[in-house]
Design an enzyme around this catalytic site. Structure first.
Site, PDB file in Angstrom:
ATOM      1  N   SER A 154       8.186 -12.677  15.002  1.00  0.00           N
ATOM      2  CA  SER A 154       9.329 -11.963  15.578  1.00  0.00           C
ATOM      3  C   SER A 154       9.777 -12.635  16.861  1.00  0.00           C
ATOM      4  O   SER A 154       8.962 -13.212  17.597  1.00  0.00           O
ATOM      5  CB  SER A 154       8.894 -10.518  15.876  1.00  0.00           C
ATOM      6  OG  SER A 154       9.828  -9.891  16.718  1.00  0.00           O
ATOM      7  N   LYS A 162       1.951  -9.880  16.829  1.00  0.00           N
ATOM      8  CA  LYS A 162       2.706 -11.040  16.332  1.00  0.00           C
ATOM      9  C   LYS A 162       2.243 -12.309  17.053  1.00  0.00           C
ATOM     10  O   LYS A 162       2.060 -13.359  16.432  1.00  0.00           O
ATOM     11  CB  LYS A 162       4.215 -10.821  16.516  1.00  0.00           C
ATOM     12  CG  LYS A 162       4.778  -9.720  15.626  1.00  0.00           C
ATOM     13  CD  LYS A 162       4.582 -10.035  14.142  1.00  0.00           C
ATOM     14  CE  LYS A 162       4.925  -8.892  13.225  1.00  0.00           C
ATOM     15  NZ  LYS A 162       4.559  -9.111  11.821  1.00  0.00           N
ATOM     16  N   PHE A 179      14.981 -12.685  14.291  1.00  0.00           N
ATOM     17  CA  PHE A 179      15.726 -11.967  15.309  1.00  0.00           C
ATOM     18  C   PHE A 179      15.945 -10.548  14.754  1.00  0.00           C
ATOM     19  O   PHE A 179      14.973  -9.874  14.473  1.00  0.00           O
ATOM     20  CB  PHE A 179      16.952 -12.785  15.752  1.00  0.00           C
ATOM     21  CG  PHE A 179      16.501 -13.863  16.730  1.00  0.00           C
ATOM     22  CD1 PHE A 179      15.687 -14.918  16.310  1.00  0.00           C
ATOM     23  CD2 PHE A 179      16.771 -13.754  18.084  1.00  0.00           C
ATOM     24  CE1 PHE A 179      15.167 -15.851  17.213  1.00  0.00           C
ATOM     25  CE2 PHE A 179      16.265 -14.683  18.995  1.00  0.00           C
ATOM     26  CZ  PHE A 179      15.468 -15.735  18.562  1.00  0.00           C
ATOM     27  N   ASN A 180      17.144 -10.060  14.534  1.00  0.00           N
ATOM     28  CA  ASN A 180      17.279  -8.657  14.081  1.00  0.00           C
ATOM     29  C   ASN A 180      17.818  -8.596  12.654  1.00  0.00           C
ATOM     30  O   ASN A 180      19.032  -8.579  12.446  1.00  0.00           O
ATOM     31  CB  ASN A 180      18.208  -7.895  15.033  1.00  0.00           C
ATOM     32  CG  ASN A 180      17.557  -7.620  16.377  1.00  0.00           C
ATOM     33  OD1 ASN A 180      17.147  -8.540  17.065  1.00  0.00           O
ATOM     34  ND2 ASN A 180      17.436  -6.355  16.745  1.00  0.00           N
ATOM     35  N   PHE A 192       4.287 -10.130   4.515  1.00  0.00           N
ATOM     36  CA  PHE A 192       5.143  -9.207   5.282  1.00  0.00           C
ATOM     37  C   PHE A 192       4.383  -7.966   5.733  1.00  0.00           C
ATOM     38  O   PHE A 192       4.786  -7.329   6.701  1.00  0.00           O
ATOM     39  CB  PHE A 192       6.315  -8.716   4.424  1.00  0.00           C
ATOM     40  CG  PHE A 192       7.310  -9.771   4.039  1.00  0.00           C
ATOM     41  CD1 PHE A 192       8.263 -10.198   4.945  1.00  0.00           C
ATOM     42  CD2 PHE A 192       7.295 -10.326   2.771  1.00  0.00           C
ATOM     43  CE1 PHE A 192       9.195 -11.158   4.600  1.00  0.00           C
ATOM     44  CE2 PHE A 192       8.218 -11.292   2.416  1.00  0.00           C
ATOM     45  CZ  PHE A 192       9.170 -11.711   3.317  1.00  0.00           C
ATOM     46  N   ASN A 197       4.783   2.607   3.786  1.00  0.00           N
ATOM     47  CA  ASN A 197       6.131   2.718   4.348  1.00  0.00           C
ATOM     48  C   ASN A 197       7.135   2.183   3.337  1.00  0.00           C
ATOM     49  O   ASN A 197       8.130   1.553   3.697  1.00  0.00           O
ATOM     50  CB  ASN A 197       6.195   1.925   5.669  1.00  0.00           C
ATOM     51  CG  ASN A 197       7.437   2.231   6.466  1.00  0.00           C
ATOM     52  OD1 ASN A 197       8.131   3.205   6.215  1.00  0.00           O
ATOM     53  ND2 ASN A 197       7.749   1.375   7.428  1.00  0.00           N
ATOM     54  N   TYR A 214       2.290  -3.840  19.261  1.00  0.00           N
ATOM     55  CA  TYR A 214       2.993  -4.446  18.116  1.00  0.00           C
ATOM     56  C   TYR A 214       3.342  -5.903  18.420  1.00  0.00           C
ATOM     57  O   TYR A 214       3.044  -6.816  17.650  1.00  0.00           O
ATOM     58  CB  TYR A 214       4.276  -3.657  17.775  1.00  0.00           C
ATOM     59  CG  TYR A 214       5.252  -4.488  16.979  1.00  0.00           C
ATOM     60  CD1 TYR A 214       5.033  -4.726  15.623  1.00  0.00           C
ATOM     61  CD2 TYR A 214       6.358  -5.085  17.585  1.00  0.00           C
ATOM     62  CE1 TYR A 214       5.891  -5.540  14.907  1.00  0.00           C
ATOM     63  CE2 TYR A 214       7.216  -5.888  16.879  1.00  0.00           C
ATOM     64  CZ  TYR A 214       6.988  -6.118  15.537  1.00  0.00           C
ATOM     65  OH  TYR A 214       7.827  -6.940  14.836  1.00  0.00           O
ATOM     66  N   ASN A 270       0.832  -1.218   0.000  1.00  0.00           N
ATOM     67  CA  ASN A 270       0.000   0.000   0.000  1.00  0.00           C
ATOM     68  C   ASN A 270       0.863   1.263   0.000  1.00  0.00           C
ATOM     69  O   ASN A 270       0.337   2.372   0.100  1.00  0.00           O
ATOM     70  CB  ASN A 270      -0.989   0.009   1.179  1.00  0.00           C
ATOM     71  CG  ASN A 270      -0.303   0.194   2.523  1.00  0.00           C
ATOM     72  OD1 ASN A 270       0.921   0.218   2.612  1.00  0.00           O
ATOM     73  ND2 ASN A 270      -1.097   0.319   3.582  1.00  0.00           N
ATOM     74  N   LEU A 271       2.172   1.090  -0.092  1.00  0.00           N
ATOM     75  CA  LEU A 271       3.141   2.198  -0.177  1.00  0.00           C
ATOM     76  C   LEU A 271       3.096   3.096   1.072  1.00  0.00           C
ATOM     77  O   LEU A 271       3.547   4.229   1.024  1.00  0.00           O
ATOM     78  CB  LEU A 271       2.924   3.038  -1.451  1.00  0.00           C
ATOM     79  CG  LEU A 271       3.014   2.253  -2.771  1.00  0.00           C
ATOM     80  CD1 LEU A 271       2.761   3.184  -3.962  1.00  0.00           C
ATOM     81  CD2 LEU A 271       4.382   1.597  -2.924  1.00  0.00           C
ATOM     82  N   ASP A 287      -4.490  -1.775  -0.273  1.00  0.00           N
ATOM     83  CA  ASP A 287      -4.491  -1.764   1.187  1.00  0.00           C
ATOM     84  C   ASP A 287      -5.272  -2.982   1.664  1.00  0.00           C
ATOM     85  O   ASP A 287      -6.451  -3.135   1.342  1.00  0.00           O
ATOM     86  CB  ASP A 287      -5.136  -0.469   1.706  1.00  0.00           C
ATOM     87  CG  ASP A 287      -4.824  -0.261   3.173  1.00  0.00           C
ATOM     88  OD1 ASP A 287      -4.959  -1.235   3.954  1.00  0.00           O
ATOM     89  OD2 ASP A 287      -4.435   0.860   3.546  1.00  0.00           O
TER      90      ASP A 287
HETATM   91  C1  UD1 Z   1      12.856  -3.796  17.982  1.00  0.00           C
HETATM   92  C2  UD1 Z   1      11.639  -4.207  18.730  1.00  0.00           C
HETATM   93  C3  UD1 Z   1      11.163  -5.527  18.173  1.00  0.00           C
HETATM   94  C4  UD1 Z   1      10.851  -5.373  16.699  1.00  0.00           C
HETATM   95  C5  UD1 Z   1      12.060  -4.826  15.972  1.00  0.00           C
HETATM   96  C6  UD1 Z   1      11.681  -4.469  14.546  1.00  0.00           C
HETATM   97  C7  UD1 Z   1      11.774  -3.285  20.995  1.00  0.00           C
HETATM   98  C8  UD1 Z   1      11.986  -3.593  22.437  1.00  0.00           C
HETATM   99  N1  UD1 Z   1      11.908  -4.323  20.152  1.00  0.00           N
HETATM  100  O1  UD1 Z   1      13.870  -4.789  18.217  1.00  0.00           O
HETATM  101  O2  UD1 Z   1      10.005  -5.949  18.844  1.00  0.00           O
HETATM  102  O3  UD1 Z   1      10.483  -6.622  16.169  1.00  0.00           O
HETATM  103  O4  UD1 Z   1      12.565  -3.666  16.612  1.00  0.00           O
HETATM  104  O5  UD1 Z   1      11.326  -3.157  14.377  1.00  0.00           O
HETATM  105  O6  UD1 Z   1      11.509  -2.168  20.637  1.00  0.00           O
HETATM  106  N2  UD1 Z   1      19.797   0.730  20.227  1.00  0.00           N
HETATM  107  C9  UD1 Z   1      20.583   1.778  20.653  1.00  0.00           C
HETATM  108  N3  UD1 Z   1      20.409   3.012  20.059  1.00  0.00           N
HETATM  109  C10 UD1 Z   1      19.496   3.215  19.069  1.00  0.00           C
HETATM  110  C11 UD1 Z   1      18.698   2.134  18.635  1.00  0.00           C
HETATM  111  C12 UD1 Z   1      18.867   0.908  19.240  1.00  0.00           C
HETATM  112  O7  UD1 Z   1      21.421   1.628  21.558  1.00  0.00           O
HETATM  113  O8  UD1 Z   1      19.378   4.355  18.590  1.00  0.00           O
HETATM  114  C13 UD1 Z   1      19.992  -0.614  20.828  1.00  0.00           C
HETATM  115  C14 UD1 Z   1      18.760  -1.148  21.527  1.00  0.00           C
HETATM  116  O9  UD1 Z   1      18.760  -0.789  22.878  1.00  0.00           O
HETATM  117  C15 UD1 Z   1      18.938  -2.653  21.321  1.00  0.00           C
HETATM  118  C16 UD1 Z   1      19.698  -2.777  20.003  1.00  0.00           C
HETATM  119  O10 UD1 Z   1      20.269  -1.492  19.775  1.00  0.00           O
HETATM  120  O11 UD1 Z   1      19.756  -3.176  22.324  1.00  0.00           O
HETATM  121  C17 UD1 Z   1      18.801  -3.132  18.842  1.00  0.00           C
HETATM  122  O12 UD1 Z   1      17.699  -2.233  18.821  1.00  0.00           O
HETATM  123  P1  UD1 Z   1      16.647  -2.229  17.610  1.00  0.00           P
HETATM  124  O13 UD1 Z   1      17.363  -2.179  16.313  1.00  0.00           O
HETATM  125  O14 UD1 Z   1      15.626  -1.187  17.900  1.00  0.00           O
HETATM  126  O15 UD1 Z   1      15.985  -3.683  17.685  1.00  0.00           O
HETATM  127  P2  UD1 Z   1      15.234  -4.405  18.895  1.00  0.00           P
HETATM  128  O16 UD1 Z   1      14.961  -3.515  20.019  1.00  0.00           O
HETATM  129  O17 UD1 Z   1      15.988  -5.644  19.209  1.00  0.00           O
END
Ligand code: UD1
Length: 340
Positions: free
Chosen positions: A125, A154, A178-179, A81, A35, A150, A32-33, A58
């Site tokens: 997630s 999930k 994970f991340n 997604f 983001n 949020y 839906n553009l 949408d």
């Molecule tokens: C976050 C969300 C998670 C979501 C994911 C995707 C929370 C608690 N978790 O993951 O549910 O699925 O984003 O959007 O919000 N950090 C800094 N400085 C910054 C940004 C982050 O120190 O400016 C640190 C955070 O404290 C964390 C790590 O970097 O320890 C990763 O943060 P982030 O990238 O936001 O991911 P999550 O918090 O793990």
């Protein structure tokens, strides 16, 4: 073989479209553009040599969803997604999150179950585990009460899929990310956060590009090796490839349950300071940062036990944190037209 990808112009979606096309799937992108930008289609085409079909739509519009499925009765599967993902925004506007992330999911499943092949891959997630009592985190770790609307979408999304699969032909793989970080190594697609990035890696690359003064590191007295939080950062291309493997598993009827769950991580935890170091190493730049207060809701440490995904799904990460930081930086330089 035709596959629909919702949110296919987003960060993980666009990389998955590329991997699907590389394996010969015919892809229909739905977005839906809200983001994402339509130009991402050009980035995908630059890598794949072909533009995927695109439907601007949408998914909260039930009639449009129904019309889409009427038009594409030959769909063999869907990778879903499309969702909102900003934790803070979800606290401020919970009903938007429930409508966007769960209303749409219900409409999609209602239509999907009418197809002969109802294969469904869902973006979940690691947030469902909260602060797990055990590390690394297996798929059997307890689901903790969600810390935000949020996170709740999930958890509830997973339950909705399980309940629907129980009484229909729906088969599904729930992938708990994970991340995901990094970008395509070609720098044709990558992450495009709206406004000030909330996530660590886009904040780092924007700081290095001069858009932000310095990175705030949220807390350095956690019980970890250097006091900063630990996460499992996984290259987005590895994440994308896992979706194709999971889809193929459903198409080949190799799944052992109607709904299966897999963690997508590297198995290795990295602290925030280690991420900064990895960035500095691959970019040759010093990153300005300061330690500030903890961010409410952050867990101390989370990293995946990858054995189930490795053994049963037959998928393993190939790329490292340094690869991810190099590719994220290459992408940031390209979109900001930075030469060095
Ligand atoms: C976050 C969300 C998670 C979501 C994911 C995707 C929370 C608690 N978790 O993951 O549910 O699925 O984003 O959007 O919000 N950090 C800094 N400085 C910054 C940004 C982050 O120190 O400016 C640190 C955070 O404290 C964390 C790590 O970097 O320890 C990763 O943060 P982030 O990238 O936001 O991911 P999550 O918090 O793990």
């Amino acid at each position: 073989m035709k596959i629909a990808v919702t949110g296919g112009l987003g960060f993980i979606g666009s990389h998955t479209v590329v991997e699907l096309m590389a394996k010969g799937f015919e892809v229909v992108v739905i977005d839906n553009l809200s983001n994402a930008s339509v130009e991402v289609l050009d980035g995908i085409a630059a890598i794949s040599g072909v533009k995927p079909q695109f439907e601007e739509m949408d998914l909260r519009d039930k009639a449009s969803v129904a019309a889409f499925f009427k038009q594409h009765t030959d769909l063999k599967g869907m990778i879903h997604f499309a969702a909102s993902k900003a934790v803070g925004e979800s606290v401020e506007n919970p009903l938007l999150y429930y409508e966007n992330n769960l209303g749409s999911l219900v409409y999609l499943l209602q239509e999907l179950q009418q197809l002969p092949e109802a294969n469904f891959i869902f973006s979940s997630s690691c947030t469902v585990y909260g602060q797990s009592k055990t590390l690394p985190i297996t798929e059997n770790a307890a689901i903790q009460p969600a810390m935000s609307p949020y996170g709740n979408t999930k958890q509830v999304g997973e339950e909705i899929i399980k309940d629907a699969a129980n009484v229909s032909n729906i088969k599904s793989v729930l992938l708990r990310y994970f991340n995901p970080v990094g970008a395509h190594p070609s720098a044709n697609i990558g992450e495009l956060p709206l406004g000030v990035p909330q996530n660590l890696v886009p904040f780092i690359t924007q700081t290095a590009a001069g858009l932000r003064k310095e990175l705030s590191v949220y807390g350095n007295d956690y019980p970890t090796s250097d006091g900063t939080c630990v996460r499992d950062y996984i290259h987005v291309v590895d994440v994308a490839k896992a979706h194709v493997v999971a889809l193929q598993r459903l198409l080949d009827n190799k799944n052992t349950d109607k709904v299966e769950v897999f963690n997508l991580g590297t198995g290795k935890g990295s602290t925030v300071l280690e991420v900064i170091q990895a960035f500095e190493k691959v970019s040759g730049k010093r990153l300005p940062y300061k330690i500030v207060d903890k961010r409410p809701g952050d867990v101390i440490a989370a990293y995946a036990d990858t054995r189930k995904a490795n053994d049963e799904l037959g998928w393993k990460t190939k790329l490292t944190l340094e690869d991810a930081m190099r590719d994220a930086w290459k992408w940031e330089r390209k979109i900001r037209s930075i030469d060095n």
